[in-house]
Design an enzyme around this catalytic site. Structure first.
Site, PDB file in Angstrom:
ATOM      1  N   LYS A   1       0.844  -1.200   0.000  1.00  0.00           N
ATOM      2  CA  LYS A   1       0.000   0.000   0.000  1.00  0.00           C
ATOM      3  C   LYS A   1       0.879   1.251   0.000  1.00  0.00           C
ATOM      4  O   LYS A   1       2.003   1.210   0.493  1.00  0.00           O
ATOM      5  CB  LYS A   1      -0.862   0.016   1.272  1.00  0.00           C
TER       6      LYS A   1
ATOM      7  N   ARG B   1     -10.389 -11.504   1.724  1.00  0.00           N
ATOM      8  CA  ARG B   1     -11.206 -12.582   1.151  1.00  0.00           C
ATOM      9  C   ARG B   1     -10.487 -13.922   1.209  1.00  0.00           C
ATOM     10  O   ARG B   1     -11.113 -14.976   1.259  1.00  0.00           O
ATOM     11  CB  ARG B   1     -11.609 -12.196  -0.282  1.00  0.00           C
TER      12      ARG B   1
HETATM   13  N1  BES Z   1      -8.325  -3.700   4.237  1.00  0.00           N
HETATM   14  C1  BES Z   1      -8.403  -3.298   2.882  1.00  0.00           C
HETATM   15  C2  BES Z   1      -9.682  -2.525   2.571  1.00  0.00           C
HETATM   16  C3  BES Z   1      -9.734  -1.109   3.048  1.00  0.00           C
HETATM   17  C4  BES Z   1      -8.970  -0.142   2.439  1.00  0.00           C
HETATM   18  C5  BES Z   1     -10.603  -0.757   4.028  1.00  0.00           C
HETATM   19  C6  BES Z   1      -9.052   1.157   2.847  1.00  0.00           C
HETATM   20  C7  BES Z   1     -10.716   0.559   4.434  1.00  0.00           C
HETATM   21  C8  BES Z   1      -9.936   1.527   3.856  1.00  0.00           C
HETATM   22  C9  BES Z   1      -8.384  -4.521   1.976  1.00  0.00           C
HETATM   23  O1  BES Z   1      -7.613  -5.586   2.407  1.00  0.00           O
HETATM   24  C10 BES Z   1      -7.821  -4.074   0.674  1.00  0.00           C
HETATM   25  O2  BES Z   1      -6.684  -3.704   0.646  1.00  0.00           O
HETATM   26  N2  BES Z   1      -8.628  -4.105  -0.375  1.00  0.00           N
HETATM   27  C11 BES Z   1      -8.209  -3.665  -1.646  1.00  0.00           C
HETATM   28  C12 BES Z   1      -8.766  -4.627  -2.662  1.00  0.00           C
HETATM   29  C13 BES Z   1      -8.189  -4.447  -4.046  1.00  0.00           C
HETATM   30  C14 BES Z   1      -6.716  -4.821  -4.062  1.00  0.00           C
HETATM   31  C15 BES Z   1      -8.967  -5.294  -5.003  1.00  0.00           C
HETATM   32  C16 BES Z   1      -8.772  -2.272  -1.882  1.00  0.00           C
HETATM   33  O3  BES Z   1      -9.901  -1.990  -1.438  1.00  0.00           O
HETATM   34  O4  BES Z   1      -8.058  -1.448  -2.435  1.00  0.00           O
HETATM   35 MN    MN Z   2      -5.582  -5.391   1.823  1.00  0.00          MN
END
Ligand code: BES
Ligand code: MN
Ligand code: ZN
Length: 510
Positions: free
Chosen positions: A296, A370
């Site tokens: 990230k 997931r």
């Molecule tokens: N934990 C995150 C989702 C999230 C991101 C919640 C920001 C709240 C604020 C999750 O694990 C994630 O990183 N999801 C990705 C999915 C994508 C790679 C398909 C996302 O939402 O960017």
């Molecule tokens: Mn994630």
């Protein structure tokens, strides 16, 4: 905190604080009684416009006039200005605003106990309009207890000069009507338990990720069990045991971290429901989400300590069930791991086999929630559940779709979805149903495995739910995406405790 209900009136009830109410320019019965005893001190606040007419406006009054008064202080709280023709109908929004303003003020005041005269609204012939429904004293008492509990939470764990602990430890719901008081008693117990579950969820969420690890959560499960009078049991699977079960998806997330992944299993059996099939709760417990090799960006990455808030809400709900001695049978599964980049972490392109036998191409290691959840959903089958509800901070896309007000709800069983939506409205912890249509499923196609773990740029919250649905075919299932509702960012940064109120209401209604 102790919550009691008592038949008494404001001129005889001894308390450190009597909380009384105004409705626009009108003083409700207890406020009026004090006003008469105190030479018009309260009505003066209204005529002089010292008390504003916005819901939640309030004034403290310390009155030396009548030395024999049983109340040491008075707080006058505004419920709002009567509007239009139905001036006897009070909106639940105004009421909740007033209750939380009252609870916050009490939590910062040097008072140990407070007597709350909110029941005066019923004596005045008023009713509470909540959505499409009219709600009564039970709903009101539950909300009062939740508000008082929430207002008294302080994060102190890692501060060398923590804020002082609130003095408030006793709240009395006072009424002159014995019939209403009968409704109020169980509602106070329920509201108090929900409030304490919410605060526990906030605490677990707020703890830093170097303290709140998968092992820390496993320890919390043991502590919950030890304080449950044998109503709750707790055990957990380590990575070796998960390997034996074939949980290749779960383990692909855990393996890049020095912290061992854990699958916790808690079972709560309330009396008389012990032999019924259980409702299962599943919580995403990523104690920190760096994204893994699909790292990230750095900005606000600290907030990914909240990526275990689904798990935390499952812990909070179990705590609430224990405290209120709910007559339900609930199994809680918590999927805990840390998502880290490392030499042995999963890479984009890796293909893993889930416990269900379905293979998954990991195209983005940041779609890790997931992966831990799908194996946990398969594991849930062995409990022959009546329903399975998973709770997860799953997608940033859900925040784009719904913002910070509604939790995203997906389900393969409409009656279950309807129950969850209703519980959300009832407890003011709302969810909004999103589509789980087949059209979206093909976004998960992979050239090399049964499915990919991401579904492309559009409908990210929907495709994440579609992914989970492939592991939840054997029971009525719902998924709550709490990415937008589990915590506040900015100056109020901190976990909210959602959706504990929704979950507990759902479980005790079911
Ligand atoms: N934990 C995150 C989702 C999230 C991101 C919640 C920001 C709240 C604020 C999750 O694990 C994630 O990183 N999801 C990705 C999915 C994508 C790679 C398909 C996302 O939402 O960017
Ligand atoms: Mn994630
Ligand atoms: Zn995540």
């Amino acid at each position: 905190m102790l919550f009691t209900n008592k038949k008494s009136d404001v001129l005889s009830q001894s308390t450190q604080c009597a909380a009384v109410f105004a409705y626009g320019d009108t003083l409700l019965a207890s406020a009026d009684a004090i006003d008469k005893q105190q030479g018009g001190a309260l009505s003066a606040l209204i005529t002089n416009h010292d008390l504003k007419d916005k819901p939640g406006s309030k004034r403290w009054i310390t009155m030396p006039v009548e030395p024999k008064r049983p109340y040491q202080r008075v707080m006058l709280v505004q419920l709002g200005k009567p509007t239009g023709k139905k001036s006897t109908s009070l909106s639940s929004d105004s009421l909740l605003t007033a209750l939380s303003a009252l609870a916050n003020a009490l939590s910062h005041a040097p008072v140990k106990d407070a007597a709350i005269y909110i029941d005066d609204i019923f004596s005045a012939g008023m009713s509470i309009q909540h959505g499409d429904e009219t709600v009564g004293a039970g709903w009101l008492a539950e909300q009062l207890a939740v508000a008082c509990q929430k207002a008294c939470y302080r994060y102190t764990e890692t501060k060398s000069k923590p804020d002082p602990t609130p003095s408030l430890n006793k709240v009395i719901y006072t009424s002159v009507d014995a019939n209403r008081l009968k409704l109020v008693r169980p509602a106070l117990i329920k509201g108090s338990a929900i409030g304490s579950g919410i605060n526990y969820t906030r605490q677990l969420g707020n703890l830093p990720p170097n303290i709140c690890t998968p092992d820390y959560l496993a320890e919390q499960a043991k502590i919950l069990a030890a304080n449950s009078e044998k109503k709750l049991t707790a055990r957990n699977l380590n990575q070796k045991q998960m390997e034996k079960l074939g949980m290749g998806a779960f383990l692909s997330v855990a393996k890049g971290s020095a912290e061992e992944g854990r699958l916790m299993i808690m079972e709560y059996k309330g009396s008389s429901a012990a032999n019924a099939k259980p409702h299962v709760l599943v919580g995403k417990g990523i104690t920190f989400d760096t994204g893994g090799i699909s790292l990230k960006p750095g900005g606000s990455m600290d907030e990914m300590k909240f990526d275990m808030c689904g798990a935390a809400s499952v812990f909070g709900s179990m705590k609430a069930l224990v405290e209120m001695k709910a007559k339900v049978h609930v199994v809680a599964l918590v999927a805990a791991a840390e998502n880290m980049p490392a030499g042995n972490a999963s890479k984009p392109g890796d293909i893993v086999t889930s416990m269900s036998g379905q293979t998954i191409e990991i195209l983005n290691t940041d779609a890790e929630g997931r992966l831990v959840l799908c194996d946990t959903l398969t594991y849930a089958e062995r409990f022959k559940p009546k329903s399975v509800v998973d709770v997860a901070t799953l997608t940033g896309a859900c925040v784009v779709a719904l913002g910070n007000h509604a939790t995203g709800l997906y389900s393969n069983h409409q009656p279950l979805a309807d129950k969850l939506l209703a519980a959300g409205i009832q407890s003011n912890d709302k969810a909004w149903q999103m589509p789980l249509w087949d059209e979206y499923q093909k976004q998960l196609d992979s050239n090399f495995a049964d499915m990919a773990n991401i579904g492309g740029p559009g409908g990210g919250s929907v495709t994440a739910a579609c992914f989970l649905s492939r592991y939840a075919k054997k029971y009525p299932w719902a998924h709550l995406d709490i990415a937008g509702t589990a915590w506040h960012s900015g100056a109020r940064k901190g976990a909210t405790g959602r959706p504990v109120a929704l979950l507990v209401n759902y479980l005790v209604n079911a």
